[in-house]
Scaffold this active site. Structure first.
Site, mmCIF file in Angstrom:
data_model
loop_
_atom_site.group_PDB
_atom_site.id
_atom_site.type_symbol
_atom_site.label_atom_id
_atom_site.label_comp_id
_atom_site.label_asym_id
_atom_site.label_seq_id
_atom_site.Cartn_x
_atom_site.Cartn_y
_atom_site.Cartn_z
ATOM 1 N N LYS A 163 0.835 -1.201 0.000
ATOM 2 C CA LYS A 163 0.000 0.000 0.000
ATOM 3 C C LYS A 163 0.874 1.256 0.000
ATOM 4 C CE LYS A 163 -2.399 1.922 3.323
ATOM 5 N NZ LYS A 163 -3.261 2.060 4.490
ATOM 6 N N ASP A 181 -6.997 0.829 0.751
ATOM 7 C CA ASP A 181 -7.125 0.891 2.204
ATOM 8 C C ASP A 181 -8.524 0.405 2.560
ATOM 9 O OD1 ASP A 181 -8.838 2.894 1.466
ATOM 10 O OD2 ASP A 181 -8.048 4.385 2.853
#
Ligand code: SF4
Length: 253
Positions: A163, A181
């Site tokens: 991420k 997310d």
């Protein structure tokens, strides 16, 4: 032209799992709003997807991330600090930290103990301070003090996972990456745009269906949509820009 960057590697350990966020004490209650399951609804058509992102673009042509930063290095540090923390909480700590240390060299000069002091309001701050120092050392030792531009190199830095790499590649270098997310995971599943059991599945699904012309900002549009409209517990379907297109059977309009 920026390209979609994909990796065959699975999500790193510690990446959020499907069903995030969890709801302690509500095991047998109503998990639906918090545990979006991959939709079994009809897939979106290309025209519908184009329409949805055209609406996002019209409403917010230049969406911005909410993590404050001054350069690619401070963005990287802010993203590393943001794991399991809110952007607002991270910003509160990093404003003072970045005022004195906005490069790896200055961060090392500051030292782990002082970094810890600056970020002690953020969860897991001891470990994060260690990582900030270790990643700064590695940037200097292996990358000339610059934040590297490839996924593999960013993921090799202490505290940085998939991420983090996606956010940095997108925001610092304009790559067409999709950081998933908790908000993007929920929106991807609920809407039926990119159903998936893991963040990686949703990421790859979104990359596959979103037209290139929208990919630079798609990550922020979806995050902001999840954060302010398609809320986990009470989605605001009545004001949702894409409520006619959304496939979620429980939408309220
Ligand atoms: S209609 Fe409701 S559930 Fe669907 S995307 Fe909009 S806010 Fe989310």
């Amino acid at each position: 032209m920026a390209k979609i960057i994909r990796s065959k590697s699975a999500a790193k350990p510690g990446a959020k799992k499907p069903g995030i966020p969890s709801s302690p004490g509500k095991k047998a209650g109503k998990p639906k709003a918090l545990k979006p399951k991959p939709a079994k609804s009809k897939a979106w058509t290309a025209a519908e997807i184009h329409e949805a992102f055209s609406r996002f673009r019209k409403a917010n042509p230049e969406p911005k991330g909410e993590l404050e930063h001054l350069n690619p290095y401070t963005l990287l540090v802010a993203v590393v600090l943001s794991a399991q923390a809110t952007d607002a909480g991270v910003n509160k700590a990093t404003r003072a930290l970045f005022a004195v240390a906005d490069t790896p060299e200055k961060m090392l000069e500051l030292g782990e103990e002082k970094v810890r002091e600056y970020i002690k309001t953020i969860g897991l701050y001891r470990n994060k301070a260690k990582n900030v120092i270790a990643l700064s050392e590695k940037l200097i030792a292996e990358f000339g003090g610059e934040v590297p531009r490839t996924r593999a190199e960013i993921e090799s830095l202490p505290g940085a996972g998939r991420k983090t790499a996606n956010v940095v590649l997108n925001m610092a270098y304009g790559e067409h990456t999709m950081a998933v997310d908790t908000h993007v995971f929920r929106v991807g599943n609920r809407t039926g745009l990119a159903p998936g059991n893991t963040p990686l599945e949703v990421e790859l699904g979104l990359e596959k269906v979103i037209p290139s012309e929208f990919m630079l900002h798609a990550h922020h549009w979806l995050i902001l949509h999840g954060r302010y409209t398609c809320l986990a517990r009470k989605p605001r379907c009545e004001v949702c820009l894409i409520n006619d297109l959304c496939r979620w059977p429980e939408k309220t309009v």
